[in-house]
Structure formats: structure tokens, C-alpha cells
Design a protein around this motif. Structure first.
Motif, PDB file in Angstrom:
ATOM      1  N   UNK A 113       9.295  -3.140  -1.091  1.00 25.42           N
ATOM      2  CA  UNK A 113      10.027  -3.218  -2.467  1.00 25.42           C
ATOM      3  C   UNK A 113      11.025  -4.354  -2.231  1.00 25.42           C
ATOM      4  N   UNK A 114      11.974  -4.136  -1.183  1.00 30.34           N
ATOM      5  CA  UNK A 114      13.371  -4.965  -0.983  1.00 30.34           C
ATOM      6  C   UNK A 114      12.398  -6.540  -0.968  1.00 30.34           C
ATOM      7  N   UNK A 115      11.813  -6.672   0.400  1.00 36.04           N
ATOM      8  CA  UNK A 115      11.298  -8.085   0.519  1.00 36.04           C
ATOM      9  C   UNK A 115      10.648  -8.729  -0.704  1.00 36.04           C
ATOM     10  N   UNK A 116       9.652  -8.166  -1.251  1.00 35.41           N
ATOM     11  CA  UNK A 116       8.940  -8.756  -2.315  1.00 35.41           C
ATOM     12  C   UNK A 116       9.850  -9.071  -3.552  1.00 35.41           C
ATOM     13  N   UNK A 117      11.153  -8.313  -3.694  1.00 35.55           N
ATOM     14  CA  UNK A 117      11.892  -8.476  -4.822  1.00 35.55           C
ATOM     15  C   UNK A 117      12.820  -9.623  -4.255  1.00 35.55           C
ATOM     16  N   UNK A 118      12.964 -10.019  -3.189  1.00 38.81           N
ATOM     17  CA  UNK A 118      13.852 -11.244  -2.761  1.00 38.81           C
ATOM     18  C   UNK A 118      14.832 -10.986  -1.668  1.00 38.81           C
ATOM     19  N   UNK A 119      14.882  -9.729  -1.126  1.00 36.91           N
ATOM     20  CA  UNK A 119      15.806  -9.330  -0.205  1.00 36.91           C
ATOM     21  C   UNK A 119      15.153  -9.411   1.250  1.00 36.91           C
ATOM     22  N   UNK A 120      15.647  -8.688   2.088  1.00 32.60           N
ATOM     23  CA  UNK A 120      15.647  -8.730   3.483  1.00 32.60           C
ATOM     24  C   UNK A 120      14.802  -7.690   3.953  1.00 32.60           C
ATOM     25  N   UNK A 121      13.658  -7.494   3.925  1.00 35.19           N
ATOM     26  CA  UNK A 121      12.914  -6.306   4.205  1.00 35.19           C
ATOM     27  C   UNK A 121      13.230  -5.733   5.614  1.00 35.19           C
ATOM     28  N   UNK A 171       2.727   1.247   3.916  1.00 34.13           N
ATOM     29  CA  UNK A 171       3.876   1.317   3.236  1.00 34.13           C
ATOM     30  C   UNK A 171       4.292  -0.119   2.585  1.00 34.13           C
ATOM     31  N   UNK A 172       4.248  -1.183   3.510  1.00 34.97           N
ATOM     32  CA  UNK A 172       4.436  -2.568   2.973  1.00 34.97           C
ATOM     33  C   UNK A 172       3.609  -2.904   1.717  1.00 34.97           C
ATOM     34  N   UNK A 173       2.294  -2.480   1.785  1.00 33.47           N
ATOM     35  CA  UNK A 173       1.385  -3.018   0.861  1.00 33.47           C
ATOM     36  C   UNK A 173       1.743  -2.154  -0.556  1.00 33.47           C
ATOM     37  N   UNK A 174       2.066  -0.934  -0.522  1.00 31.66           N
ATOM     38  CA  UNK A 174       2.445  -0.320  -1.620  1.00 31.66           C
ATOM     39  C   UNK A 174       3.696  -0.630  -2.382  1.00 31.66           C
ATOM     40  N   UNK A 175       4.843  -0.907  -1.487  1.00 31.53           N
ATOM     41  CA  UNK A 175       6.108  -1.238  -1.884  1.00 31.53           C
ATOM     42  C   UNK A 175       6.239  -2.734  -2.340  1.00 31.53           C
ATOM     43  N   UNK A 176       5.238  -3.468  -1.856  1.00 30.55           N
ATOM     44  CA  UNK A 176       5.396  -5.165  -2.200  1.00 30.55           C
ATOM     45  C   UNK A 176       4.564  -5.070  -3.546  1.00 30.55           C
ATOM     46  N   UNK A 177       3.713  -4.306  -4.111  1.00 28.10           N
ATOM     47  CA  UNK A 177       3.664  -4.397  -5.441  1.00 28.10           C
ATOM     48  C   UNK A 177       4.380  -3.845  -6.415  1.00 28.10           C
TER      49      UNK A 177
END
Length: 249
Positions: free
Chosen positions: A18-26, A210-216
């Protein structure tokens, strides 16, 4: 890998996605989680990079409105991102990490400050449309992708700052393009890691899920948070990461 460790990595991957795909630092979330379950630092870095590949398709699905019509641009710059990442991964595999690690905090801090000052920097570059400005995107993308292949933490902040300054000042669209370029870079370096490094798949698999789910989810957040606010939040998070890396170096 215990059940508790698996759940921890799954949750950390979702939050980091979620954080990484929103622009933050995963990696602020995912890398410490890998260390917490007992994976050594260098192996945790490689495992984190391999798991993060799963964020690429997730963020692409979540960013479909912003990516519409961007195919030609991405096809132009994808080879640059791949080449830079391959160079960074090669450095990681053949050189000691301690020298580069001393420089990393300053690179992350520089990118965070560039993102914070992006409106002024963009205006300054617009008044000087010389060859130096034209070379900023390819040179910066090679450097950011090489850093992503070598270490990764903060590469999103670097790439987002670069795109906001040189290409696209609409933050959700810049963020979507950043996610795609980082995905290309991550696939490239991870192919090398898988070929030459033993991967802890028991840790990588739940974190990747988790990355797959959160990045959506992340691109939707970037779409609804005011652009100037998100830019400041990401920049401050990048400065925090730089301080943390400097303290640990």
C-alpha cells in the motif's frame, strides 16, 4: 518458517505494498519485518527485492486510469530502467556493500529534498531548456534504477522526484509511471538474484502475496490524497529513511 512469521510477513507485505504503490517507501516496512523473522541483512535485502516484484502487477491494476495512453512512453524508457537495474545488481553481487552503504543515506536525502522542492526545481528547469535538462531524465533514471538493483530502499522516492521534475507534475500519474519503471527494474535485478543467490522462498512467498494485495490499494490512495500533501508526506518519509540509514551505517 513458523506460522506466526508467515502471518507477520504477509501483513508487512500488504502494508508495504500500500505504502510503496501510493508513493512511499515500502522497504521501511518490509525490510525490518524480514530482519525480525531472523533473515540476515544481505539475504533480507535480496528476499525483499524478489518479493517486491509482485507489487508490479498489483500497482498496474490499481493505476489503470493513470496509465491509459502511457504505453509508448513506458516502452521508450523501460530499457533504460532495466539496464540501470542490471548494473546495480551486478555491483551488489561482486562488490562489498560497506562502501556504497555510506553514500546511500545522502542519495536518499537528496531525492527527498528534490521532491520537497519539486515545484521550484521544475520552474527553474523550464527556464533553462538546454541539453542538461534533456539529459536529466535518462541519466537520473539509470542512476535510480542502479540504486534500486543494488539496495532498493528509497528508490521509489528517487524515481518519483525525477519524474515529477522532468516528465509529469500530476502526482498520481507520476506515481503510476514510477511504479511501472520500478517493476521493470525489479524484474531485471531479481532475475539475476535468482540465478546467482539462494533465495529464502519461505519468506519471499507470503511477503509477495502481501505486496500483490496491498499494491492494488495504494494507487487509489494516491488518487484521493491532495497532490501537494502526498508529495510532502513522501518527502518527509524519505528524509526519515535517510536519517535511519545514516544512523545504521
Amino acid at each position: 518458517m513458523t506460522a506466526a512469521a508467515t502471518v507477520l510477513l504477509l501483513g508487512a507485505g500488504a502494508a508495504a505494498g500500500i505504502v510503496g504503490s501510493a508513493g512511499g517507501t515500502a522497504s521501511l516496512i518490509s525490510y525490518p519485518a524480514l530482519l525480525a523473522v531472523g533473515i540476515p541483512p544481505l539475504a533480507a535485502n535480496v528476499t525483499n527485492a524478489v518479493a517486491f516484484v509482485a507489487a508490479w502487477p498489483g500497482s498496474a491494476l490499481g493505476s489503470r486510469p493513470e496509465l491509459r495512453g502511457q504505453g509508448p512512453w513506458l516502452r521508450r524508457w523501460a530499457p533504460v530502467a532495466a539496464a540501470g537495474s542490471a548494473a546495480g545488481a551486478t555491483l551488489l553481487l561482486v562488490t562489498p556493500a560497506r562502501i556504497f552503504d555510506q553514500v546511500v543515506p545522502f542519495l536518499v536525502a537528496f531525492a527527498a529534498l528534490a521532491l520537497l522542492l519539486q515545484p521550484k526545481i521544475s520552474a527553474w528547469l523550464a527556464q533553462r531548456p538546454g541539453s542538461g535538462s534533456r539529459l536529466l531524465l535518462p541519466g537520473g533514471l539509470i542512476a535510480a534504477s542502479a540504486y534500486d538493483g543494488y539496495w532498493g530502499a528509497g528508490a521509489g522516492v528517487m524515481t518519483l522526484a525525477l519524474l515529477m521534475i522532468t516528465t509529469e507534475q500530476h502526482l498520481p500519474r507520476s506515481n503510476a509511471l514510477k511504479n511501472m519503471l520500478l517493476g521493470i527494474a525489479d524484474v531485471t535485478c531479481c532475475a539475476m538474484f535468482i540465478a546467482f543467490w539462494p533465495i529464502d522462498w519461505a519468506a519471499a512467498a507470503p511477503m509477495a502475496a502481501g505486496f500483490l494485495a496491498g499494491s492494488m490499494i495504494g494507487p487509489s490512495l494516491a488518487r484521493h490524497i491532495p497532490g501537494h500533501l502526498l508529495r510532502v508526506i513522501v518527502a518527509l518519509a524519505g528524509l526519515g529513511l535517510a536519517i535511519r540509514l545514516w544512523a545504521a551505517s
